[in-house]
Design an enzyme around this catalytic site. Structure first.
Site, PDB file in Angstrom:
ATOM      1  CE1 TYR A  15      -6.367  12.656  32.557  1.00 21.59           C
ATOM      2  CE2 TYR A  15      -6.635  13.385  30.299  1.00 21.59           C
ATOM      3  CZ  TYR A  15      -5.925  12.686  31.258  1.00 21.59           C
ATOM      4  OH  TYR A  15      -4.775  12.020  30.916  1.00 21.59           O
ATOM      5  CG  HIS A  28      -6.337   6.765  31.443  1.00 22.58           C
ATOM      6  ND1 HIS A  28      -7.189   7.836  31.482  1.00 22.58           N
ATOM      7  CD2 HIS A  28      -5.174   7.207  31.985  1.00 22.58           C
ATOM      8  CE1 HIS A  28      -6.582   8.871  32.030  1.00 22.58           C
ATOM      9  NE2 HIS A  28      -5.353   8.505  32.352  1.00 22.58           N
TER      10      HIS A  28
HETATM   11  P1  NAD Z   1       2.152  18.980  32.581  1.00 19.35           P
HETATM   12  O1  NAD Z   1       3.498  18.535  33.008  1.00 19.35           O
HETATM   13  O2  NAD Z   1       1.937  19.246  31.140  1.00 19.35           O
HETATM   14  O3  NAD Z   1       1.754  20.257  33.465  1.00 19.35           O
HETATM   15  C1  NAD Z   1       0.505  20.863  33.344  1.00 19.35           C
HETATM   16  C2  NAD Z   1       0.430  22.056  34.298  1.00 19.35           C
HETATM   17  O4  NAD Z   1       1.384  23.045  33.888  1.00 19.35           O
HETATM   18  C3  NAD Z   1      -0.934  22.745  34.255  1.00 19.35           C
HETATM   19  O5  NAD Z   1      -1.210  23.286  35.528  1.00 19.35           O
HETATM   20  C4  NAD Z   1      -0.715  23.871  33.252  1.00 19.35           C
HETATM   21  O6  NAD Z   1      -1.666  24.900  33.450  1.00 19.35           O
HETATM   22  C5  NAD Z   1       0.708  24.276  33.581  1.00 19.35           C
HETATM   23  N1  NAD Z   1       1.399  24.932  32.456  1.00 19.35           N
HETATM   24  C6  NAD Z   1       1.381  24.609  31.158  1.00 19.35           C
HETATM   25  N2  NAD Z   1       2.157  25.441  30.443  1.00 19.35           N
HETATM   26  C7  NAD Z   1       2.686  26.318  31.310  1.00 19.35           C
HETATM   27  C8  NAD Z   1       3.571  27.412  31.183  1.00 19.35           C
HETATM   28  N3  NAD Z   1       4.089  27.775  30.000  1.00 19.35           N
HETATM   29  N4  NAD Z   1       3.919  28.096  32.303  1.00 19.35           N
HETATM   30  C9  NAD Z   1       3.424  27.747  33.526  1.00 19.35           C
HETATM   31  N5  NAD Z   1       2.577  26.709  33.712  1.00 19.35           N
HETATM   32  C10 NAD Z   1       2.220  26.001  32.617  1.00 19.35           C
HETATM   33  O7  NAD Z   1       1.141  17.855  33.115  1.00 19.35           O
HETATM   34  P2  NAD Z   1      -0.152  17.175  32.521  1.00 19.35           P
HETATM   35  O8  NAD Z   1      -1.161  18.169  32.085  1.00 19.35           O
HETATM   36  O9  NAD Z   1      -0.550  16.147  33.530  1.00 19.35           O
HETATM   37  O10 NAD Z   1       0.359  16.370  31.249  1.00 19.35           O
HETATM   38  C11 NAD Z   1       0.081  16.766  29.933  1.00 19.35           C
HETATM   39  C12 NAD Z   1      -1.047  15.938  29.309  1.00 19.35           C
HETATM   40  O11 NAD Z   1      -0.610  14.579  29.144  1.00 19.35           O
HETATM   41  C13 NAD Z   1      -2.323  15.817  30.156  1.00 19.35           C
HETATM   42  O12 NAD Z   1      -3.124  16.977  30.020  1.00 19.35           O
HETATM   43  C14 NAD Z   1      -2.928  14.566  29.560  1.00 19.35           C
HETATM   44  O13 NAD Z   1      -3.522  14.865  28.321  1.00 19.35           O
HETATM   45  C15 NAD Z   1      -1.681  13.681  29.337  1.00 19.35           C
HETATM   46  N6  NAD Z   1      -1.378  12.787  30.487  1.00 19.35           N
HETATM   47  C16 NAD Z   1      -1.753  11.474  30.411  1.00 19.35           C
HETATM   48  C17 NAD Z   1      -1.516  10.633  31.491  1.00 19.35           C
HETATM   49  C18 NAD Z   1      -1.956   9.197  31.404  1.00 19.35           C
HETATM   50  O14 NAD Z   1      -2.394   8.750  30.364  1.00 19.35           O
HETATM   51  N7  NAD Z   1      -1.868   8.442  32.489  1.00 19.35           N
HETATM   52  C19 NAD Z   1      -0.897  11.094  32.641  1.00 19.35           C
HETATM   53  C20 NAD Z   1      -0.488  12.432  32.673  1.00 19.35           C
HETATM   54  C21 NAD Z   1      -0.725  13.266  31.580  1.00 19.35           C
END
Ligand code: NAD
Length: 358
Positions: free
Chosen positions: A69, A139
């Protein structure tokens, strides 16, 4: 830390056991730190530090990041935010469940060799300012030869676990096939291994758009005592009124359906998160956050979902939102090597795309 300061911890359903080598109670939602690395656009670090402190002081115990990230920027920023957090500093390290990852370092930069894994974990420990990580996930393993991952990355992580630098070993991928195959290869490998990974991190497969993780993989993993973490309840921004970032890999039909769903409510994220928390079978749901407002809205949404009582206007929006999403429900997209994808769950045009890129 003063008793009761962390507010929501005593709410039924908020603390959940996350199975693993070391089973531990974690919060129902976790802090996804990919936004701190600029994955969803600029993140103000002062606000991020306040968000991290607010999250921990209100009861979020699990924080997730990766060297991928922002090419290390998320780990560095999270490390600084954790160090600056008064509520964190007043609490024992054991009240935090800190996760990072190994193997992916850029959009097409992967290295699951034992040497790289070892170096990566020590870099993460230094960036995060901690002596150990509660979990390290391999990952996005669908981009690699899974035999190589089980024979190189997994033993290297096991060695780091024996040395006390890592408590639990996890794996993350988009295609369920890749996760399933990795677990079965790890189980079959008799050469000096101690067993399968302890944790599975699935993303975009347990939310309002897609529940395939809960239906097709989580029950099998749970029966083997593998801890399940569900990421991206907002489908990486698709299920928000602001819409997804430009890099989002979903097919246009899914993006269009989500845009239509957003017309039914001014809080699509709230509807999506409440619904996800009520339905998911994972121990923890990771939401990407970068501001106190997001932290507060998401904790409030989770509490409401756990209590079963939704704000009436959001409950009212759900059926309109679901109707818009029905035609694209369960649609996923190709990720990684063709052999590691969920062919049965992909549309024909996406299968063709996989072969073109193979
Ligand atoms: P997510 O579905 O959590 O969406 C994140 C987005 O939504 C961001 O733009 C955030 O600012 C916004 N958001 C959050 N809360 C909100 C609200 N209340 N209202 C409006 N917008 C809002 O997607 P993500 O961040 O990709 O997934 C969560 C976490 O999971 C990542 O940060 C990461 O730590 C992990 N992740 C891991 C993998 C992997 O291992 N391959 C893949 C995806 C995510």
């Amino acid at each position: 830390m003063a008793a009761g300061q962390r507010g929501v911890e005593e709410r039924p359903g908020w603390r959940r056991a996350l199975p693993g080598r070391e089973t531990k109670d974690v919060s129902a939602i976790g802090f996804g730190a990919s936004p701190l690395g600029g994955v969803f656009g600029h993140a103000d670090e002062h606000e991020a530090a306040l968000a991290v402190d607010r999250a921990f002081s209100r009861g979020i115990s699990l924080f997730d990041t990766s060297p991928f990230y922002g090419s290390g920027a998320s780990e560095q920023a999270l490390g600084r935010c954790l160090a600056a957090s008064e509520s964190m500093n007043a609490s024992p390290r054991s009240s935090l469940y800190l996760c990072s990852k190994v193997g992916r370092y850029g959009p097409s930069s992967f290295d699951f060799s034992g040497e790289a894994v070892r170096k990566s974990v020590f870099t993460s420990l230094a960036r995060l300012g901690t002596a150990y990580l509660d979990a390290v996930h391999m990952h996005d393993v669908e981009f690699a030869d899974l035999n190589h991952v089980t024979r190189s990355a997994l033993p290297a992580l096991e060695q780091l676990r024996r040395e006390g630098h890592v408590r639990n070993i996890g794996v993350s991928a988009l295609p369920l096939s890749a996760l399933r195959k990795l677990f079965s290869l790890a189980k079959k490998d008799e050469r000096g291994r101690e067993g399968t990974p302890d944790l599975c991190l699935s993303y975009c497969r347990s939310n309002l758009l897609d529940s395939s993780f809960d239906q097709l993989l989580q029950p099998e993993l749970a029966s083997k005592h593998v801890g399940c973490i569900n990421a991206s309840p907002l489908a990486m921004g698709l299920l928000t009124n602001a819409g997804p970032p430009s890099w989002h890999p979903a097919p246009q039909s899914v993006k269009d359906a989500c845009g239509n769903a957003a017309r039914h409510t001014d809080n699509l994220a709230g509807v999506a998160l409440r619904s996800c928390i009520q339905r998911t079978r994972a121990s923890c749901t990771l939401v990407g956050m970068r501001s106190r407002d997001e932290v507060d809205s998401n904790i409030d949404a989770a509490i409401e979902a756990l209590s079963g009582k939704w704000q009436s206007e959001l409950a009212h929006s759900l059926s309109g939102v679901e109707t818009e999403l029905d035609p694209v429900r369960g649609m996923t997209w190709p990720s990684g090597l063709a052999e590691n994808n969920d062919f049965d769950l992909l549309a024909q045009e996406q299968r063709d795309e996989l072969y073109r890129n193979a």
